[in-house]
Write an enzyme that holds these catalytic residues in place. Structure first.
Site, PDB file in Angstrom:
ATOM      1  N   ASP A 147      36.750  56.428 -38.291  1.00 44.98           N
ATOM      2  CA  ASP A 147      35.403  56.712 -37.808  1.00 44.98           C
ATOM      3  C   ASP A 147      35.485  57.512 -36.513  1.00 44.98           C
ATOM      4  O   ASP A 147      36.148  57.104 -35.562  1.00 44.98           O
ATOM      5  CB  ASP A 147      34.630  55.409 -37.593  1.00 44.98           C
ATOM      6  CG  ASP A 147      33.123  55.638 -37.549  1.00 44.98           C
ATOM      7  OD1 ASP A 147      32.657  56.680 -38.067  1.00 44.98           O
ATOM      8  OD2 ASP A 147      32.413  54.774 -37.004  1.00 44.98           O
ATOM      9  N   HIS A 154      24.848  60.228 -28.753  1.00 47.76           N
ATOM     10  CA  HIS A 154      25.179  58.814 -28.984  1.00 47.76           C
ATOM     11  C   HIS A 154      26.207  58.340 -27.950  1.00 47.76           C
ATOM     12  O   HIS A 154      26.060  57.268 -27.361  1.00 47.76           O
ATOM     13  CB  HIS A 154      25.727  58.628 -30.401  1.00 47.76           C
ATOM     14  CG  HIS A 154      26.233  57.254 -30.682  1.00 47.76           C
ATOM     15  ND1 HIS A 154      25.400  56.163 -30.803  1.00 47.76           N
ATOM     16  CD2 HIS A 154      27.498  56.783 -30.868  1.00 47.76           C
ATOM     17  CE1 HIS A 154      26.130  55.075 -31.067  1.00 47.76           C
ATOM     18  NE2 HIS A 154      27.393  55.429 -31.090  1.00 47.76           N
ATOM     19  N   GLU A 219      24.595  51.977 -37.800  1.00 43.37           N
ATOM     20  CA  GLU A 219      24.923  53.292 -37.259  1.00 43.37           C
ATOM     21  C   GLU A 219      24.723  54.317 -38.365  1.00 43.37           C
ATOM     22  O   GLU A 219      25.331  54.230 -39.431  1.00 43.37           O
ATOM     23  CB  GLU A 219      26.364  53.336 -36.724  1.00 43.37           C
ATOM     24  CG  GLU A 219      26.519  52.506 -35.451  1.00 43.37           C
ATOM     25  CD  GLU A 219      27.818  52.746 -34.698  1.00 43.37           C
ATOM     26  OE1 GLU A 219      28.786  53.233 -35.311  1.00 43.37           O
ATOM     27  OE2 GLU A 219      27.853  52.434 -33.483  1.00 43.37           O
ATOM     28  N   ASP A 253      27.609  52.409 -40.629  1.00 47.91           N
ATOM     29  CA  ASP A 253      28.701  51.668 -39.980  1.00 47.91           C
ATOM     30  C   ASP A 253      28.087  50.473 -39.242  1.00 47.91           C
ATOM     31  O   ASP A 253      27.752  50.550 -38.065  1.00 47.91           O
ATOM     32  CB  ASP A 253      29.428  52.614 -39.015  1.00 47.91           C
ATOM     33  CG  ASP A 253      30.478  51.908 -38.185  1.00 47.91           C
ATOM     34  OD1 ASP A 253      30.985  50.860 -38.625  1.00 47.91           O
ATOM     35  OD2 ASP A 253      30.779  52.409 -37.082  1.00 47.91           O
ATOM     36  N   ARG A 257      27.096  44.263 -31.938  1.00 49.02           N
ATOM     37  CA  ARG A 257      27.183  44.746 -30.551  1.00 49.02           C
ATOM     38  C   ARG A 257      27.655  43.687 -29.568  1.00 49.02           C
ATOM     39  O   ARG A 257      28.301  44.026 -28.559  1.00 49.02           O
ATOM     40  CB  ARG A 257      25.814  45.277 -30.104  1.00 49.02           C
ATOM     41  CG  ARG A 257      25.273  46.412 -30.928  1.00 49.02           C
ATOM     42  CD  ARG A 257      26.168  47.625 -30.914  1.00 49.02           C
ATOM     43  NE  ARG A 257      25.586  48.721 -31.689  1.00 49.02           N
ATOM     44  CZ  ARG A 257      26.259  49.804 -32.065  1.00 49.02           C
ATOM     45  NH1 ARG A 257      27.553  49.932 -31.748  1.00 49.02           N
ATOM     46  NH2 ARG A 257      25.673  50.750 -32.749  1.00 49.02           N
ATOM     47  N   GLN A 260      31.332  43.449 -30.033  1.00 47.29           N
ATOM     48  CA  GLN A 260      31.903  44.708 -29.538  1.00 47.29           C
ATOM     49  C   GLN A 260      31.999  44.726 -28.012  1.00 47.29           C
ATOM     50  O   GLN A 260      33.009  45.155 -27.445  1.00 47.29           O
ATOM     51  CB  GLN A 260      31.032  45.878 -30.028  1.00 47.29           C
ATOM     52  CG  GLN A 260      31.568  47.264 -29.664  1.00 47.29           C
ATOM     53  CD  GLN A 260      30.673  48.385 -30.202  1.00 47.29           C
ATOM     54  OE1 GLN A 260      29.638  48.133 -30.814  1.00 47.29           O
ATOM     55  NE2 GLN A 260      31.080  49.616 -29.988  1.00 47.29           N
ATOM     56  N   LYS A 273      33.331  45.861 -36.106  1.00 45.71           N
ATOM     57  CA  LYS A 273      33.066  46.966 -37.026  1.00 45.71           C
ATOM     58  C   LYS A 273      33.628  46.731 -38.429  1.00 45.71           C
ATOM     59  O   LYS A 273      33.154  47.359 -39.380  1.00 45.71           O
ATOM     60  CB  LYS A 273      33.714  48.244 -36.475  1.00 45.71           C
ATOM     61  CG  LYS A 273      33.181  48.697 -35.134  1.00 45.71           C
ATOM     62  CD  LYS A 273      31.866  49.427 -35.302  1.00 45.71           C
ATOM     63  CE  LYS A 273      31.495  50.166 -34.029  1.00 45.71           C
ATOM     64  NZ  LYS A 273      30.311  51.003 -34.234  1.00 45.71           N
ATOM     65  N   THR A 277      30.946  48.235 -44.134  1.00 47.48           N
ATOM     66  CA  THR A 277      30.501  49.626 -44.025  1.00 47.48           C
ATOM     67  C   THR A 277      29.878  49.955 -45.379  1.00 47.48           C
ATOM     68  O   THR A 277      30.444  49.595 -46.408  1.00 47.48           O
ATOM     69  CB  THR A 277      31.692  50.579 -43.752  1.00 47.48           C
ATOM     70  OG1 THR A 277      32.351  50.159 -42.566  1.00 47.48           O
ATOM     71  CG2 THR A 277      31.225  52.025 -43.602  1.00 47.48           C
ATOM     72  N   GLU A 393      20.388  51.969 -29.208  1.00 48.83           N
ATOM     73  CA  GLU A 393      19.791  53.085 -28.470  1.00 48.83           C
ATOM     74  C   GLU A 393      18.273  53.042 -28.551  1.00 48.83           C
ATOM     75  O   GLU A 393      17.571  53.196 -27.548  1.00 48.83           O
ATOM     76  CB  GLU A 393      20.290  54.419 -29.032  1.00 48.83           C
ATOM     77  CG  GLU A 393      21.778  54.639 -28.870  1.00 48.83           C
ATOM     78  CD  GLU A 393      22.255  55.809 -29.710  1.00 48.83           C
ATOM     79  OE1 GLU A 393      21.986  56.956 -29.327  1.00 48.83           O
ATOM     80  OE2 GLU A 393      22.897  55.588 -30.757  1.00 48.83           O
TER      81      GLU A 393
HETATM   82 MN    MN Z   1      30.477  54.306 -36.109  1.00 50.65          MN
END
Ligand code: MN
Length: 446
Positions: A147, A154, A219, A253, A257, A260, A273, A277, A393
Site C-alpha cells: 500500500d 491525505h 480508506e 483499506d 485508527r 494505529q 491495517k 482489505t 479526515e
Molecule cells: Mn491505505
C-alpha cells in the site's frame, strides 16, 4: 529492454464513443460496462460449486471466457489468452502481458459490437450469463500486497492529526512512500469483516488496554493488479512500467485508527491495517482508461524528481482522471430503504505520484513483482475537505461528527454500517468507463 507498447495511451477503434453492443444493457444511461470498457473478473453461477473462471462485464451480463475459449470463435493469441483466462484466477492471463490482454480485448469487442453478424451473435449468446445470477470472486491469487501513500493531501491531513508540529515529513516529495501490507485478508466486494480488537492507548492513560477498535475507518483507494512481473534484481524502468500493469480496481483499506495511533512508530502500520482489505471484482484495463489520461497536478509544482522517477511523458500523461465516491448506510437506513449516503467525492488525478512511478519505485532496488500482486494507491484525498478519502479526515480526527439521513451521527464506523465505494470516468467525447462498486459490512467484534 523491450519497447513499451503504448497500449495504455494509444486510442483505437475500441475507444470509439459511438460504438454500441448488441447487448442492449451496455447502452443504458450511466451504465458502468459499455463496450468500450470490457473489464476482467472471475465468476461462477450463484449457488453452484462450479469452478470460478474468467469473465468480461458487458452491460448487465458477463461473457464467460471459458465458454468462449470452447466456442471456436477465437484464434491465435486471443484464443491462447481466453484459455489462460479460463482458470479460477487470472494470474496466468495477467502474466502474459499487454499484447495478450489487447488481443483478447479486441477479439471480445469484435464479437460484442452491434455490427457483428447475426451468426456471430447467435454463437456468443450462450456464453453470456446475467450478472445478477453469478457470484464474483477475487480476480487473482494475490501473492503480495503493497500500500502506497500517493495523496499529498491525505499525507498532510493525517500528519496534522498524528504530528501537529510536523505534518509532512521531508522525504514525502522525494519518495513514493509505501509499506508491505497483508495479502491473505484481501476480500472481494460483498464480504463483511469483524471489527478488530487490539492494543490501544486511551487518551490520558499511561498504559495500553486491550479493546475492540473504537475508531474504525475506511480508506478510499484504487488497487493496481500487476500483470507481467520482473526478475529479482532487474528493475522496471518508468517508461515500461505501465506494460506491467494489468488493470485497476476499487480498494478500501480498512483502518483501526486507535490501534494505529499506538503501534505505528517506528515501523509503520501493522495490526491496524492487516485485518481486512476489500477490492471490487472488476479490473479495468489501462487500455480502457486511455481516454482519461491527464497531466500530473502537484500543488507544490515540483518537477525535479530523481531521474528514475521522471519523464516528460509521465508528467504530461501519467495521471488518470478516475472519479471516486465513498458512502455508507447504517442498519437503520437500510431498514428504512434509504439510499447510500455519499460523504466524499474526489478524483485519482490529484495523486502526487503516478501509477508508473509506483511501479518504478517499487522495483528500483531489484524487488520482484509477480503476476497478481496488488498495489494500493493510498487514500486518494483531494485538495478540499469534502474530497477527503477517510473518516479521520472528514471528521477532523473524530471531533466533528457527520449527520446521516434519518439523523444518526458518525465519527467512526459502527457495527452494521455498510460502506460503498464507486468509481467511474466520464467526459465529453469519450465513453463512460465504470468500475462497478466495492462494498462491505462491518460485523461485531468476536
Ligand atoms: Mn491505505
Amino acid at each position: 529492454m523491450s519497447q513499451p507498447m503504448g497500449y495504455s495511451t494509444t486510442l483505437n477503434h475500441t475507444h470509439d464513443p459511438a460504438a454500441t453492443s448488441w447487448v442492449a444493457s451496455a447502452q443504458a444511461p450511466g451504465a458502468d460496462f459499455p463496450i468500450q470498457n470490457l473489464p476482467w473478473g472471475v465468476f461462477r453461477p450463484t449457488g453452484s460449486d462450479e469452478a470460478f473462471r474468467g469473465g468480461v462485464a458487458i452491460g448487465d451480463q458477463v461473457l464467460d471466457l471459458s465458454a468462449l475459449a470452447r466456442s471456436g470463435l477465437l484464434s491465435g493469441l486471443a484464443q491462447q489468452s481466453a484459455l489462460a483466462a479460463s482458470e479460477p484466477t487470472l494470474n496466468t492471463f495477467m502474466g502474459m502481458g499487454p499484447a495478450a490482454w489487447q488481443a483478447l480485448r479486441h477479439a471480445v469487442f469484435d464479437l460484442l459490437v452491434s455490427t457483428a453478424s447475426s451468426a456471430v451473435q447467435q454463437q456468443v449468446q450462450p456464453c453470456l450469463q446475467a450478472q445478477g445470477a453469478v457470484t464474483l470472486g477475487l480476480p487473482a491469487r494475490i501473492g503480495d500486497y503493497t500500500d502506497f501513500y500517493t495523496s499529498i493531501y491525505h499525507a498532510t491531513n493525517i500528519g496534522k492529526l498524528f504530528r501537529p508540529d510536523n505534518p509532512l515529513l521531508p522525504n514525502y516529495t522525494w519518495v513514493p512512500i509505501g509499506y508491505h501490507g497483508r495479502a491473505s485478508s484481501v476480500q472481494v466486494s460483498g464480504h463483511g469483516f469483524k471489527r478488530p480488537s487490539g492494543q490501544v492507548m486511551p487518551p490520558g492513560a499511561t498504559e495500553p488496554v486491550f479493546s475492540a477498535c473504537k475508531r474504525l475507518d475506511w480508506e478510499l483507494e484504487l488497487g493496481v493488479f500487476v500483470g507481467t512481473g520482473n526478475a529479482l534484481g532487474d528493475p522496471i524502468a518508468l517508461g515500461n512500467a505501465e506494460d506491467h500493469v494489468f488493470g485497476l480496481c476499487l480498494l478500501n483499506d480498512w483502518s483501526a485508527r486507535d490501534i494505529q495511533g499506538w503501534e505505528y512508530q517506528p515501523l509503520g502500520p501493522f495490526l491496524s491495517k492487516n485485518f481486512a482489505t476489500t477490492v471490487s471484482p472488476w479490473v479495468v484495463s489501462l487500455e480502457a482508461l486511455a481516454p482519461y489520461r491527464t497531466a500530473m497536478q502537484r500543488p507544490d509544482g515540483k518537477t525535479n524528481d530523481l531521474a528514475y522517477l521522471h519523464s516528460e511523458h509521465n508528467a504530461q500523461q501519467g495521471a488518470l482522471d478516475v472519479q471516486l465516491t465513498m458512502g455508507l448506510t447504517s442498519a437503520a437506513m437500510r431498514a428504512a430503504g434509504t439510499a447510500v449516503h455519499n460523504v466524499c467525492q474526489t478524483s485519482y488525478r490529484h495523486a502526487y505520484w503516478t501509477l508508473a512511478q509506483m511501479v518504478a519505485h517499487h522495483t528500483v532496488n531489484g524487488c520482484n513483482l509477480q503476476p497478481g500482486d496488488l498495489l494500493g494507491t493510498g487514500t486518494l484525498s483531494g485538495p478540499t475537505l469534502d474530497q477527503a478519502g477517510a473518516l479521520i479526515e472528514l471528521t477532523e480526527g473524530g471531533k466533528v461528527p457527520l449527520t446521516l439521513p434519518g439523523g444518526e451521527q458518525r465519527t467512526f464506523l459502527q457495527d452494521g454500517d455498510e460502506v460503498t465505494m464507486r468509481g467511474w470516468c466520464e467526459k465529453p467525447g469519450a465513453a463512460r468507463i465504470g468500475f462497478g462498486e466495492c462494498k462491505a459490512l462491518v460485523l461485531p467484534a468476536t
